[in-house]
Write an enzyme that holds these catalytic residues in place. Structure first.
Site, PDB file in Angstrom:
ATOM      1  N   ASP A  38       0.844  -1.194   0.000  1.00  0.00           N
ATOM      2  CA  ASP A  38       0.000   0.000   0.000  1.00  0.00           C
ATOM      3  C   ASP A  38       0.880   1.245   0.000  1.00  0.00           C
ATOM      4  O   ASP A  38       1.847   1.346   0.753  1.00  0.00           O
ATOM      5  CB  ASP A  38      -0.954   0.043   1.192  1.00  0.00           C
ATOM      6  CG  ASP A  38      -2.222   0.839   0.865  1.00  0.00           C
ATOM      7  OD1 ASP A  38      -3.308   0.210   0.808  1.00  0.00           O
ATOM      8  OD2 ASP A  38      -2.116   2.062   0.613  1.00  0.00           O
ATOM      9  N   SER A  73       4.450   2.144  -5.228  1.00  0.00           N
ATOM     10  CA  SER A  73       3.241   2.290  -6.041  1.00  0.00           C
ATOM     11  C   SER A  73       3.165   1.104  -7.003  1.00  0.00           C
ATOM     12  O   SER A  73       4.184   0.603  -7.469  1.00  0.00           O
ATOM     13  CB  SER A  73       3.299   3.586  -6.850  1.00  0.00           C
ATOM     14  OG  SER A  73       2.269   3.546  -7.824  1.00  0.00           O
ATOM     15  N   ASN A  97      -5.673  -4.807  -6.688  1.00  0.00           N
ATOM     16  CA  ASN A  97      -6.799  -4.204  -5.964  1.00  0.00           C
ATOM     17  C   ASN A  97      -6.629  -2.706  -5.747  1.00  0.00           C
ATOM     18  O   ASN A  97      -7.621  -1.984  -5.603  1.00  0.00           O
ATOM     19  CB  ASN A  97      -6.927  -4.942  -4.614  1.00  0.00           C
ATOM     20  CG  ASN A  97      -7.816  -4.213  -3.643  1.00  0.00           C
ATOM     21  OD1 ASN A  97      -9.028  -4.263  -3.759  1.00  0.00           O
ATOM     22  ND2 ASN A  97      -7.207  -3.501  -2.678  1.00  0.00           N
ATOM     23  N   SER A 149     -15.274  -2.926 -12.005  1.00  0.00           N
ATOM     24  CA  SER A 149     -16.314  -2.242 -11.243  1.00  0.00           C
ATOM     25  C   SER A 149     -17.596  -2.213 -12.053  1.00  0.00           C
ATOM     26  O   SER A 149     -17.564  -2.213 -13.299  1.00  0.00           O
ATOM     27  CB  SER A 149     -15.851  -0.803 -10.974  1.00  0.00           C
ATOM     28  OG  SER A 149     -16.964   0.019 -10.728  1.00  0.00           O
ATOM     29  N   TYR A 162     -12.756   6.462 -14.734  1.00  0.00           N
ATOM     30  CA  TYR A 162     -12.738   5.241 -13.923  1.00  0.00           C
ATOM     31  C   TYR A 162     -13.394   4.068 -14.679  1.00  0.00           C
ATOM     32  O   TYR A 162     -12.863   2.954 -14.718  1.00  0.00           O
ATOM     33  CB  TYR A 162     -13.478   5.551 -12.624  1.00  0.00           C
ATOM     34  CG  TYR A 162     -13.553   4.452 -11.599  1.00  0.00           C
ATOM     35  CD1 TYR A 162     -12.452   4.145 -10.793  1.00  0.00           C
ATOM     36  CD2 TYR A 162     -14.741   3.761 -11.382  1.00  0.00           C
ATOM     37  CE1 TYR A 162     -12.541   3.159  -9.813  1.00  0.00           C
ATOM     38  CE2 TYR A 162     -14.843   2.789 -10.406  1.00  0.00           C
ATOM     39  CZ  TYR A 162     -13.740   2.484  -9.625  1.00  0.00           C
ATOM     40  OH  TYR A 162     -13.832   1.522  -8.651  1.00  0.00           O
ATOM     41  N   SER A 163     -14.544   4.328 -15.327  1.00  0.00           N
ATOM     42  CA  SER A 163     -15.239   3.267 -16.068  1.00  0.00           C
ATOM     43  C   SER A 163     -14.343   2.713 -17.161  1.00  0.00           C
ATOM     44  O   SER A 163     -14.261   1.495 -17.361  1.00  0.00           O
ATOM     45  CB  SER A 163     -16.507   3.791 -16.747  1.00  0.00           C
ATOM     46  OG  SER A 163     -17.265   4.535 -15.864  1.00  0.00           O
ATOM     47  N   LYS A 166     -11.551   0.641 -15.685  1.00  0.00           N
ATOM     48  CA  LYS A 166     -12.039  -0.593 -15.071  1.00  0.00           C
ATOM     49  C   LYS A 166     -12.416  -1.633 -16.126  1.00  0.00           C
ATOM     50  O   LYS A 166     -12.191  -2.819 -15.934  1.00  0.00           O
ATOM     51  CB  LYS A 166     -13.241  -0.301 -14.162  1.00  0.00           C
ATOM     52  CG  LYS A 166     -12.828   0.339 -12.823  1.00  0.00           C
ATOM     53  CD  LYS A 166     -11.839  -0.551 -12.090  1.00  0.00           C
ATOM     54  CE  LYS A 166     -11.711  -0.255 -10.617  1.00  0.00           C
ATOM     55  NZ  LYS A 166     -10.544  -0.982 -10.029  1.00  0.00           N
ATOM     56  N   GLY A 408     -20.721 -33.538 -45.696  1.00  0.00           N
ATOM     57  CA  GLY A 408     -19.770 -32.981 -46.665  1.00  0.00           C
ATOM     58  C   GLY A 408     -19.200 -33.994 -47.632  1.00  0.00           C
ATOM     59  O   GLY A 408     -19.046 -33.709 -48.819  1.00  0.00           O
ATOM     60  N   LEU A 515     -35.819 -30.493 -45.205  1.00  0.00           N
ATOM     61  CA  LEU A 515     -35.151 -29.694 -46.234  1.00  0.00           C
ATOM     62  C   LEU A 515     -35.432 -30.252 -47.634  1.00  0.00           C
ATOM     63  O   LEU A 515     -35.377 -29.539 -48.617  1.00  0.00           O
ATOM     64  CB  LEU A 515     -33.646 -29.701 -45.958  1.00  0.00           C
ATOM     65  CG  LEU A 515     -32.747 -29.082 -47.012  1.00  0.00           C
ATOM     66  CD1 LEU A 515     -33.016 -27.585 -47.117  1.00  0.00           C
ATOM     67  CD2 LEU A 515     -31.293 -29.318 -46.659  1.00  0.00           C
TER      68      LEU A 515
END
Ligand code: NAI
Length: 740
Positions: A38, A73, A97, A149, A162-163, A166, A408, A515
């Site tokens: 974190d 990071s 996450n 999300s 964000y969308s 995600k 065939g 047929l």
């Protein structure tokens, strides 16, 4: 048994709080060593602190768990993985996450808002996962979680950045699932809902409190466990509820016609159908998507006339087929029983155009005739019904869409003329499955018996439109090849009209596919009107050859191979062109009216004039042929029937060198070691364990029991080289002929 993570090393990014913290605690409580990563930022990504990660590490350790903190990071993915390697020596599981929010309505979204979100969520997950990938690959185990999300899946006001990021993660996971599969690296995506500092600004406090992270963690743990084989899935999870999502696609509509401009008006006019989710399908891979497009191309190009004859695939059809070759190749189908009398054989003869106009045909039309016989191609009937009428569909693991099945090619070989009445049994199995991209090819071998006596062999080559792309092989040595005719004008041509009711008559022999009779059914599919059965054309062509080159004598008929190319309509004329090359007659069957080639790559093999088809086994062959050929043909059939069983019993590869007049005349290889066994004429790629050299005559003497094999061996007639012990086992396949 409870799911343990003992021995596993897990990295959870953004594990200093919220969902990540709960994952870390849950993994640690079940024995995993956890890297608690974190950066300790605020929800918008500002600031930095080691406190968040440290606190969680302390919590884990306090409970006796194993954990280490990492404060980098996620953009520095390598560093996070390095912490895992340095501390615990490996990395097994990565839970991506970490995340931040920078919600803005779209026009107010700044470059930084966009970039930061993409850097932390999408790029961060990429950097961490890439750093872990090769370690997982080497150890042949890895589990990866991407965190998407609902905002990405469905959109949400103020979350354009964000969308996008995600749902980008879902795209990333989709491809990693494919690339990782063979290394046992699975990548799944979750769209969680939980109360956390990220959601406390958008949810009322009691909801934040109620939606606990521990209602999400169990899913993450399960997806990351070695027992879970799911890969590439997307799950919504929250409040203790878990659901899986997938794509759905309408049947769609082809709005283009061959050689015509595709217009927006055509799109508008078919819009309702394009968007109609009735009978929607659920494509699950890119092959299903591409296969559809390729199929549409060929449909449009062939102007709706392409394909073969058995079942028309509806123009708007989408494959629902799924094939697992490893599960289905070699599968036996249920035995097919066929009871008949002169009625069926006469009806069949009428169905393939026989007429009392031709006195030669009477032997097939009148049960009181001195030479009353079954026409040889009637031998397709006993097994056809079983295979195309449902047996095929019932093979476990062969999940095919019956509306996409096309017959065939076909091969028929007769070993003994069919009686004019009786009870026959057909034993069939799926000999091979091929992947032709836009479709799958199924090769079905079927032996038909009268009691214990083998009468004939049929090979169905069935094309399943849209079922390809499963990564299977493209060719099979089991397939009876179609062959082009010689490059010269045909030696003989016969033209004959079919009647307007030819298909109506032929279907009474057992092929009830609408047929061939129902105009409404035909109109729904590729063909505009009911078409003639391909096997009916085959009957016509066989008749033409038998009459032209074998005096209409059914016992001369040995085999026929055809490829169905274009449809024939009842009432059209069939033009059979023939090229004679010894006992093989190459044929091509055209529709006289339009020049379409209906049967291609085709040939008929005849038995020589003095070779009665049935009892040829021990008689010398015409034209210097080898008698042993027939014994090997019989061995080939046994392998086809009992291959897997024989492989288990024998486990050896046998070479045979057959000599004639002191010279090497033929070479055969019997492989009872690999796959479900096989017979090859000539040398062979696999290592041969035992090689026999024997003259054609001595071989027959041994096979027919005239000379005991030991005598042949000690007198030098039968030479053996290699693993002699294996010769004991050869008896298993020669048992009725020899005791080698
Ligand atoms: P959270 O804010 O409690 O946890 C996110 C953690 O990631 C924080 O501890 C933060 O310090 C850390 N982090 C941020 N940037 C980082 C970076 N560059 N490197 C390492 N760590 C960093 O949020 P929550 O709710 O636990 O969210 C976890 C994940 O679930 C996020 O990816 C979020 O987008 C996602 N999510 C959460 C939902 C919810 O209802 N809580 C809904 C949908 C998705």
């Amino acid at each position: 048994m409870s799911l343990s993570f003992e021995g596993r090393v897990v990295l959870v990014t953004g594990a200093g709080g919220g969902l990540g913290r709960d994952y870390a605690l849950a993994f640690a409580s079940r024995g995993a060593s956890v890297v608690v990563n974190d950066l300790g930022v605020d929800t918008a990504g500002g600031g930095r602190s080691s406190a968040a990660a440290d606190k969680v590490v302390q919590e884990i350790r306090a409970k006796g768990g194993k954990a280490v903190a990492n404060y980098d990071s996620v953009e520095d993915g390598e560093k996070l993985i390095q912490t895992a390697l340095d501390t615990f020596g490996r990395i097994d599981i990565v839970v991506n996450n970490a995340g931040i929010l920078r919600d803005r309505s779209f026009p107010r979204t700044s470059d930084l808002d966009w970039d930061l979100i993409h850097r932390i969520h999408l790029r961060g997950s990429f950097m961490v996962t890439r750093a872990a990938w090769n370690h997982m690959r080497k150890q042949n185990f890895g589990r990866i979680i991407m965190t998407a999300s609902a905002a990405g899946i469905y959109g949400n006001f103020g979350q354009a950045n964000y969308s996008a990021a995600k749902l980008g993660l879902l795209g990333l996971a989709n491809t990693l699932a494919i690339e990782g599969q063979k290394y046992n690296i699975h990548c799944n995506t979750i769209a969680p809902v939980a109360g956390s500092r990220l959601t406390e600004s958008v949810m009322p406090p009691d909801l934040v409190a109620a939606l606990k992270p521990e209602f999400v963690s169990p899913l993450v743990l399960w997806l990351c466990h070695e027992q879970c084989q799911d890969n590439g899935g997307l799950y919504e999870v929250g409040a203790g509820w878990i659901a899986k999502l997938r794509w759905e696609r309408t049947q769609g509509r082809i709005v283009r016609q061959r050689n015509k401009l595709m217009t927006p008006e055509a799109v508008r006019d078919q819009w309702d159908e394009i968007c109609d989710f009735t009978n929607a399908v659920k494509p699950s891979n890119i092959q299903e998507s591409m296969g559809m497009v390729v199929d549409v191309l060929s449909r449009v190009e062939s102007d709706g006339e392409a394909g073969a004859n058995l079942t028309a695939a509806p123009t708007s059809a989408v494959s629902k087929s799924r094939i697992d070759p490893s599960a289905v190749v070699g599968r036996q189908m249920e035995k097919g029983e066929f009871t008949y009398d002169h009625f069926q054989s006469i009806l069949y003869a009428l169905g393939i155009g026989m007429s009392t106009k031709d006195p030669d045909d009477l032997r097939f039309l009148y049960e009181g005739h001195d030479d009353f016989s079954c026409f040889p191609t009637f031998a397709v009937i006993p097994t056809h019904k079983a295979i195309m009428g449902g047996e095929l569909m019932s093979i476990p693991g062969l999940d095919i869409d019956p509306t996409q099945v096309l017959h065939g090619e076909h091969y028929l070989e007769i070993y003994k003329p069919l009686p004019t009445s009786g009870k026959l049994t057909s034993v069939s199995h799926l000999a091979d499955v091929l992947d032709k991209g836009s479709g799958a090819v199924l090769i079905i071998d079927s032996n038909t018996y009268n009691g214990d006596e083998l009468l004939c062999f049929n090979q169905f080559t069935v094309f399943v439109v849209g079922a390809g792309g499963f990564g299977g092989k493209r060719n099979s040595d089991k397939a009876k090849a179609s062959l082009p005719p010689p490059k010269r004008a045909p030696d003989a041509v016969v033209i004959e009209s079919t009647s307007r009711d030819q298909a109506a008559l032929y279907r009474l022999s057992g092929d009830w596919n609408p047929l061939h009779i129902d105009p409404n059914f035909a109109a729904m599919g590729t063909y505009k009107v009911p078409i003639l059965h391909g096997l009916c054309s085959v009957g016509f062509a066989a008749r033409h050859v038998l009459k032209q080159y074998a005096n209409n004598d059914p016992s001369r008929f040995k085999a026929i191979k055809v490829r169905f190319a274009k449809a024939v309509l009842p009432g059209q004329s069939l033009q059979t062109e023939m090229w004679k090359e010894g006992n093989r007659i190459y044929i091509q069957c055209k529709v006289k009216e339009n020049g379409d080639i209906a049967l291609t790559g085709a040939y008929v093999d005849l038995y020589g004039p003095s070779e009665a088809s049935p009892e040829t086994l021990h008689k010398p062959l015409q034209g210097g042929g080898l008698q042993s050929e027939l014994v090997f043909a019989e061995i080939g059939r046994r392998i086809k029937d009992l291959g897997s069983e024989l492989v288990k019993k024998v486990n050896g590869v046998f070479g045979w060198e057959i000599t004639k007049d002191g010279k090497k005349a033929a070479q055969w290889t019997i492989d009872l070691k690999n796959g479900s066994g096989s017979l090859h004429k000539g040398p062979y790629g696999e290592k041969v364990d035992l090689t026999f050299t024997v003259s054609d005559e001595d071989f027959m003497d041994v096979v027919t029991g005239k000379i005991p094999p030991q005598t042949a061996f000690f007198s030098g007639k039968l030479k053996a080289k290699g693993n002699i012990m294996l010769s004991q086992k050869l008896e298993v396949i020669l048992k009725d002929h020899a005791k080698l």
